[in-house]
Scaffold this active site. Structure first.
Site, short mmCIF file in Angstrom:
data_model
loop_
_atom_site.label_atom_id
_atom_site.label_comp_id
_atom_site.label_asym_id
_atom_site.label_seq_id
_atom_site.Cartn_x
_atom_site.Cartn_y
_atom_site.Cartn_z
N THR A 135 -103.77 -83.84 114.51
CA THR A 135 -102.47 -83.35 114.95
C THR A 135 -102.48 -83.03 116.44
O THR A 135 -103.55 -82.74 117.01
CB THR A 135 -102.12 -82.08 114.15
N ASP A 136 -101.30 -83.02 117.04
CA ASP A 136 -101.21 -82.61 118.45
C ASP A 136 -101.46 -81.12 118.62
O ASP A 136 -101.69 -80.64 119.73
CB ASP A 136 -99.84 -83.00 119.04
N GLU A 137 -101.43 -80.36 117.49
CA GLU A 137 -101.53 -78.90 117.60
C GLU A 137 -102.90 -78.44 118.09
O GLU A 137 -103.06 -77.32 118.55
CB GLU A 137 -101.16 -78.24 116.26
N TYR A 184 -104.66 -73.10 111.25
CA TYR A 184 -104.50 -74.52 110.90
C TYR A 184 -105.05 -75.40 112.02
O TYR A 184 -105.90 -76.27 111.79
CB TYR A 184 -103.02 -74.84 110.65
N LYS A 188 -108.28 -78.01 112.15
CA LYS A 188 -108.15 -79.44 112.46
C LYS A 188 -109.01 -79.78 113.68
O LYS A 188 -109.66 -80.84 113.72
CB LYS A 188 -106.69 -79.82 112.71
P1 NAD Z 1 -99.37 -82.71 103.07
O1 NAD Z 1 -99.66 -81.25 102.99
O2 NAD Z 1 -98.00 -83.20 102.73
O3 NAD Z 1 -100.39 -83.52 102.15
C1 NAD Z 1 -101.74 -83.22 102.10
C2 NAD Z 1 -102.34 -83.98 100.92
O4 NAD Z 1 -103.76 -83.68 100.91
C3 NAD Z 1 -101.78 -83.57 99.56
O5 NAD Z 1 -101.53 -84.72 98.79
C4 NAD Z 1 -102.89 -82.73 98.95
O6 NAD Z 1 -102.93 -82.80 97.53
C5 NAD Z 1 -104.13 -83.36 99.57
N1 NAD Z 1 -105.28 -82.45 99.60
C6 NAD Z 1 -105.29 -81.16 100.06
N2 NAD Z 1 -106.52 -80.63 99.89
C7 NAD Z 1 -107.30 -81.60 99.35
C8 NAD Z 1 -108.65 -81.68 98.96
N3 NAD Z 1 -109.47 -80.61 99.09
N4 NAD Z 1 -109.14 -82.83 98.45
C9 NAD Z 1 -108.32 -83.92 98.31
N5 NAD Z 1 -107.01 -83.89 98.63
C10 NAD Z 1 -106.51 -82.76 99.15
O7 NAD Z 1 -99.79 -83.12 104.56
P2 NAD Z 1 -99.11 -84.16 105.57
O8 NAD Z 1 -98.01 -83.47 106.29
O9 NAD Z 1 -98.86 -85.42 104.85
O10 NAD Z 1 -100.30 -84.36 106.60
C11 NAD Z 1 -101.31 -85.33 106.36
C12 NAD Z 1 -102.31 -85.30 107.51
O11 NAD Z 1 -101.64 -85.55 108.75
C13 NAD Z 1 -103.00 -83.94 107.67
O12 NAD Z 1 -104.34 -84.17 108.01
C14 NAD Z 1 -102.26 -83.29 108.83
O13 NAD Z 1 -103.11 -82.41 109.54
C15 NAD Z 1 -101.90 -84.51 109.67
N6 NAD Z 1 -100.68 -84.38 110.48
C16 NAD Z 1 -99.51 -83.95 109.92
C17 NAD Z 1 -98.36 -83.88 110.71
C18 NAD Z 1 -97.03 -83.47 110.12
O14 NAD Z 1 -96.05 -83.32 110.87
N7 NAD Z 1 -96.92 -83.27 108.81
C19 NAD Z 1 -98.41 -84.23 112.06
C20 NAD Z 1 -99.63 -84.69 112.59
C21 NAD Z 1 -100.75 -84.76 111.79
P1 TYD Z 2 -93.05 -76.64 110.73
O1 TYD Z 2 -92.18 -77.65 110.07
O2 TYD Z 2 -93.71 -75.60 109.90
O3 TYD Z 2 -94.13 -77.47 111.57
P2 TYD Z 2 -95.22 -76.95 112.67
O4 TYD Z 2 -95.39 -75.48 112.54
O5 TYD Z 2 -96.44 -77.71 112.29
O6 TYD Z 2 -94.65 -77.37 114.01
O7 TYD Z 2 -92.21 -75.89 111.84
C1 TYD Z 2 -91.53 -76.59 112.87
C2 TYD Z 2 -90.94 -75.55 113.81
O8 TYD Z 2 -89.90 -74.84 113.12
C3 TYD Z 2 -91.93 -74.50 114.27
O9 TYD Z 2 -91.66 -74.17 115.62
C4 TYD Z 2 -91.65 -73.33 113.37
C5 TYD Z 2 -90.17 -73.44 113.09
N1 TYD Z 2 -89.73 -72.96 111.75
C6 TYD Z 2 -88.66 -72.03 111.66
O10 TYD Z 2 -88.08 -71.61 112.67
N2 TYD Z 2 -88.29 -71.62 110.41
C7 TYD Z 2 -88.92 -72.06 109.27
O11 TYD Z 2 -88.54 -71.62 108.15
C8 TYD Z 2 -89.99 -73.02 109.40
C9 TYD Z 2 -90.71 -73.52 108.17
C10 TYD Z 2 -90.36 -73.43 110.66
#
Ligand code: NAD
Ligand code: TYD
Length: 378
Positions: A135-137, A184, A188
């Site tokens: 992630t970019d975080e 988080y 990562k």
């Molecule tokens: P998500 O939470 O929707 O899905 C995570 C999946 O991992 C789920 O299916 C869960 O069952 C599985 N999982 C969790 N713990 C596990 C374990 N111990 N063993 C096997 N499976 C397990 O997450 P997402 O939003 O789809 O993100 C996927 C990846 O992309 C993550 O690594 C996250 O850090 C990265 N990412 C997410 C975003 C975003 O905006 N959502 C952005 C950049 C990077």
């Molecule tokens: P989120 O979807 O949790 O993603 P991330 O924290 O990984 O960026 O949140 C996106 C943005 O929205 C973040 O700045 C937090 C804010 N946010 C709210 O203001 N209210 C909410 O209920 C949630 C879930 C997020």
């Protein structure tokens, strides 16, 4: 070419899009979706491809080193695309241990299983790849030097979108030092370091990519966009953290999946690529777009649900601004975001409104009980 690839976290939000893309696009590949099915994993996300001959599902914990090693050996796995993780910042603030366990120890156990298996083969690491999705975080937070927004000095196919602003001149580039702030992002960052260490120490072919916030279908409704769509529909309050001034950089999930496909096949081993669409939004602005879109698609008067906006206590350690510079990926591998934001958000809102049953099952947690029962004796 025939390949056998494990995609971890394939039942989650982004993972399900990656699995679908690979299963449909590469019938000659054997795609194994490895997922523990935590609260965030839902096999319903993959109903449309579950019967394809090149797809299989294994319920497994990435921390279970021995089982992963056996699976890799049994299936002769030559690629891993690793998405499984605990992914929600608010949960990490309440329960950091789970994040260290899954994101750090889980990644390490996958790496170690791959290392031992691949090193046991005559060809060793030849033709193998461990691709880690991050992630970019991990880069921390950027300053907001232009609170009203400026036109950034980048051009992309998505640049014709009407909203194309940057809130500062600095962007996350691949050479930036990691400065994670939340449990988080710290977990990562740690997993990214382990992946690079396995390349530098053992010569494992690895790639790490860092992507901005994703939005689109099948996202668990604890994240901003699906949570708010559901709340607007049900006329429930929209909890905006702080003043709603934080900036996030949004990418449509299928564009992320396409980037993963491009990088898996054409990326340079040991390299890092940032993935993003130059699409920065203040939370409050994106929330207004979502409200207007939901209202319009439900046949309500546009904007009539603005009064659901409820400012609440800010998230602890809330990062001010994320903004990805994905120039390297665009220049070196030719990937570009395909969707304009307005189009992506319209599709996304429509999808959640059309899939109320999915939303109801996910929010009630019923599907989780079902899987626990189904996999009890396996
Ligand atoms: P998500 O939470 O929707 O899905 C995570 C999946 O991992 C789920 O299916 C869960 O069952 C599985 N999982 C969790 N713990 C596990 C374990 N111990 N063993 C096997 N499976 C397990 O997450 P997402 O939003 O789809 O993100 C996927 C990846 O992309 C993550 O690594 C996250 O850090 C990265 N990412 C997410 C975003 C975003 O905006 N959502 C952005 C950049 C990077
Ligand atoms: P989120 O979807 O949790 O993603 P991330 O924290 O990984 O960026 O949140 C996106 C943005 O929205 C973040 O700045 C937090 C804010 N946010 C709210 O203001 N209210 C909410 O209920 C949630 C879930 C997020």
């Amino acid at each position: 070419m025939k390949r056998t690839i494990i995609i971890t976290g394939g039942a989650g939000f982004i993972g399900s899009h990656v699995v679908r893309l690979f299963v449909n696009k590469y019938p000659e590949y054997n795609i194994i979706n490895l997922d523990k099915l935590t609260y965030a994993g839902n096999l319903e996300n993959l109903k449309d491809i579950e019967d394809k001959p090149n797809y299989s599902f294994v319920r497994m914990d990435i921390c279970d080193f021995q089982s992963i090693f056996e699976l890799m050996k049994e299936k002769n796995v030559d690629g891993i695309i690793h998405l499984a993780a605990e992914s929600h910042v608010d949960r990490s603030i309440k329960d950091p241990f789970t994040f260290a366990q899954t994101n750090v120890m889980g990644t390490l156990s996958l790496l170690q299983a791959a290392k031992i298996y691949w090193e046991s083969l005559p060809e060793k690491y030849d033709g193998k790849l461990f691709y880690h999705i991050s992630t970019d975080e991990v880069y921390g937070a950027l300053n907001m030097t232009h609170p009203e927004g400026i036109k950034p000095p980048f051009t992309t196919t998505a640049s014709s979108q009407t909203h194309h602003l940057a809130y500062g001149e600095k962007f996350f580039t691949e050479d930036l030092k990691y400065q994670p702030h939340s449990p988080y992002s710290a977990s990562k960052a740690s997993s990214d370091h382990f992946v690079r260490a396995f390349h530098d120490t053992y010569g494992m072919p690895t790639i790490v990519t860092n992507c901005s916030n994703n939005y689109g279908p099948y996202q668990f409704p604890e994240k901003l966009i699906p949570l708010f769509i559901n709340n607007i529909r049900n006329r429930k309050p929209l909890p905006v953290y702080g003043k709603g001034e934080n900036v996030r950089d949004w990418l449509y999930v299928e564009d992320h999946a396409r980037a993963i496909d491009t990088i898996f096949h054409k990326g340079t081993v040991a390299d890092t690529y940032n993935i993003g669409g130059f699409n920065e939004w203040k939370n409050i602005d994106i929330i207004k777009v979502v409200i207007n879109t939901v209202d319009r698609l439900l046949g309500r008067k546009e904007g009539e649900d603005m009064d659901l906006i409820t400012y609440v206590t800010d998230r602890a350690g809330h990062d001010l601004r994320y903004a990805i510079d994905s120039t390297k990926l665009q220049r070196e591998l030719g990937w570009e975001p395909s969707l304009q934001f307005e189009e992506g958000i319209e599709k996304t809102v429509q999808w959640y409104l059309d899939h109320q049953e999915w939303m109801d099952r996910v929010t009630s947690g019923d599907y989780a009980k079902y899987y626990d029962e189904m996999y009890k004796n396996r």
